[in-house]
Enzyme design. Structure first.
Site, mmCIF file in Angstrom:
data_model
loop_
_atom_site.group_PDB
_atom_site.id
_atom_site.type_symbol
_atom_site.label_atom_id
_atom_site.label_comp_id
_atom_site.label_asym_id
_atom_site.label_seq_id
_atom_site.Cartn_x
_atom_site.Cartn_y
_atom_site.Cartn_z
ATOM 1 N N ASP A 123 -0.913 -6.524 -0.334
ATOM 2 C CA ASP A 123 -1.312 -5.809 0.893
ATOM 3 C C ASP A 123 -2.843 -5.558 1.113
ATOM 4 O O ASP A 123 -3.380 -5.495 0.205
ATOM 5 C CB ASP A 123 -0.768 -4.281 1.205
ATOM 6 C CG ASP A 123 0.486 -4.112 1.918
ATOM 7 O OD1 ASP A 123 0.813 -5.073 2.908
ATOM 8 O OD2 ASP A 123 0.989 -3.167 1.940
ATOM 9 N N LYS A 145 -1.048 -9.651 2.963
ATOM 10 C CA LYS A 145 -0.318 -8.985 4.382
ATOM 11 C C LYS A 145 -1.337 -8.098 4.829
ATOM 12 O O LYS A 145 -1.767 -7.240 4.345
ATOM 13 C CB LYS A 145 1.212 -8.396 3.972
ATOM 14 C CG LYS A 145 1.642 -7.953 5.077
ATOM 15 C CD LYS A 145 2.975 -7.326 4.807
ATOM 16 C CE LYS A 145 3.227 -6.071 4.042
ATOM 17 N NZ LYS A 145 2.791 -4.810 4.724
ATOM 18 N N GLU A 161 -1.802 -5.705 8.629
ATOM 19 C CA GLU A 161 -0.905 -4.995 9.583
ATOM 20 C C GLU A 161 -1.631 -5.278 10.823
ATOM 21 O O GLU A 161 -2.816 -5.098 11.185
ATOM 22 C CB GLU A 161 -0.936 -3.526 9.423
ATOM 23 C CG GLU A 161 0.066 -3.005 8.283
ATOM 24 C CD GLU A 161 0.208 -1.641 8.091
ATOM 25 O OE1 GLU A 161 -0.312 -0.881 8.755
ATOM 26 O OE2 GLU A 161 0.778 -1.221 6.750
ATOM 27 N N ASP A 168 0.709 -1.235 0.117
ATOM 28 C CA ASP A 168 -0.025 0.035 0.040
ATOM 29 C C ASP A 168 0.714 1.220 0.193
ATOM 30 O O ASP A 168 0.388 2.344 -0.282
ATOM 31 C CB ASP A 168 -1.119 0.040 1.318
ATOM 32 C CG ASP A 168 -0.390 -0.257 2.520
ATOM 33 O OD1 ASP A 168 0.966 -0.278 2.569
ATOM 34 O OD2 ASP A 168 -1.171 -0.306 3.438
ATOM 35 N N SER A 169 2.279 1.109 0.003
ATOM 36 C CA SER A 169 2.990 2.215 -0.144
ATOM 37 C C SER A 169 3.060 2.662 -1.431
ATOM 38 O O SER A 169 3.430 3.978 -1.854
ATOM 39 C CB SER A 169 4.434 1.795 0.081
ATOM 40 O OG SER A 169 4.861 0.626 -0.524
ATOM 41 N N GLU A 221 8.501 -4.069 11.092
ATOM 42 C CA GLU A 221 8.695 -2.840 10.482
ATOM 43 C C GLU A 221 9.161 -1.877 11.534
ATOM 44 O O GLU A 221 8.734 -1.553 12.561
ATOM 45 C CB GLU A 221 7.776 -1.992 9.648
ATOM 46 C CG GLU A 221 7.997 -0.761 9.131
ATOM 47 C CD GLU A 221 7.138 -0.125 7.977
ATOM 48 O OE1 GLU A 221 6.173 -1.005 7.586
ATOM 49 O OE2 GLU A 221 7.240 1.005 7.702
#
Ligand code: KIV
Length: 283
Positions: free
Chosen positions: A85, A114, A116, A46-47, A183
């Protein structure tokens, strides 16, 4: 030809002490190139919100954006494992909603997703894994929670935070993740997590004591405006791009481009007839 990387290869690599290498990619061209370079995994992160779309946070994008970029990456048919993501808002509501979104990602080419979070997403991770979708965890700094955290700060600096990160990792392992991204976390904490879980840890900004490393491709290539201190810039492609486009501008303005090899001509008899016809039609 080397065979397709699967989630089992990630586990095997940890068992053999072989480091795992991942980068982000968001389109067909870059996915092809990083795959040719030989990475083990490609993250459609999502970066993309910041690296490609000029937004100020990963929370600004949703499923539609990730699906768009994931489709482009999967068209490159990478040998590397393709991880997508789950964007902010796609897994927080309830496990069924998360499963629906994860299925969409798999249908668009994700070989794993992925998410978070730690203990608080245990049920979601368990639901996805039970449905047959490999899940990569993401602990330490969770950029999707930057609003609550008050920024992108280093995690695990004090004992309570460090213990919570270890507990998060254990919970994710129990829920069935095949790997965990750690991270921007103190290196000692990442090292303890790596020792205490059987699944591989893949670090970004969390030191060298992990089973693998991941970086954002635009940081590596010198394409990010403000790369974080923990990213190594291996090439300055911004300079290469500016130089190449400047050369093009100069050559067009000076008449050097296009030169003979960049265009084709009519046969001379055909050209003579063409001119003849033109002069007749104008007279
Ligand atoms: O979106 C992303 O690029 C990521 C990495 C920072 C791991 O999640």
């Amino acid at each position: 030809m080397r065979s397709k990387v699967t989630v089992r290869d990630f586990l095997k690599k940890k068992q053999c002490g072989e480091r795992i290498v991942m980068v982000t990619a968001y389109d067909y061209v870059m996915a092809r190139l990083v795959d040719m370079a030989g990475v083990d995994g490609i993250l459609v992160g999502d970066s993309v919100a910041m690296t490609m779309l000029g937004l100020d946070s990963t929370v600004r994008i949703g499923m539609r954006t990730i699906l768009h970029h994931l489709s482009a990456v999967s068209r490159a048919k990478p040998r590397a494992l393709v991880v997508a993501d789950m964007p902010f808002g796609s897994y927080e509501i309830n496990p069924e909603d998360a499963l629906r979104n994860a299925i969409k990602l798999v249908r668009h080419g994700a070989e794993a997703v992925k998410l978070e979070g730690g203990i608080e997403i245990f049920n979601v991770v368990e639901r996805l894994v039970k449905a047959g979708i490999p899940v990569m965890g993401h602990i330490g700094l969770n950029p999707q929670r930057a609003l609550v955290l008050g920024g992108y700060r280093l995690m695990g600096k004090d004992v309570d935070q460090a213990i919570k990160i270890v507990e998060d990792a254990k919970a994710l392992e129990e829920a069935g993740v095949f790997a965990i991204v750690i991270e921007h976390t103190a290196a000692e904490v990442a090292a303890e997590v790596t020792k205490r879980v059987k699944v591989p840890t893949i670090c970004i900004g969390s030191g060298p004591y992990c089973d693998g490393q991941i970086l954002v491709l635009h940081d590596i290539l010198g394409l990010s405006e403000n790369p974080p201190y923990f990213a190594k810039v291996y090439r300055d492609l911004s300079k290469e791009i500016i130089d190449a486009v400047r050369e093009f501008i100069n050559e067009v303005r000076s008449g050097q481009f296009p030169s003979k090899q960049h265009y084709k001509s009519m046969r001379s008899e055909e050209y003579a007839k063409f001119i003849e016809k033109l002069s007749q039609s104008q007279s």
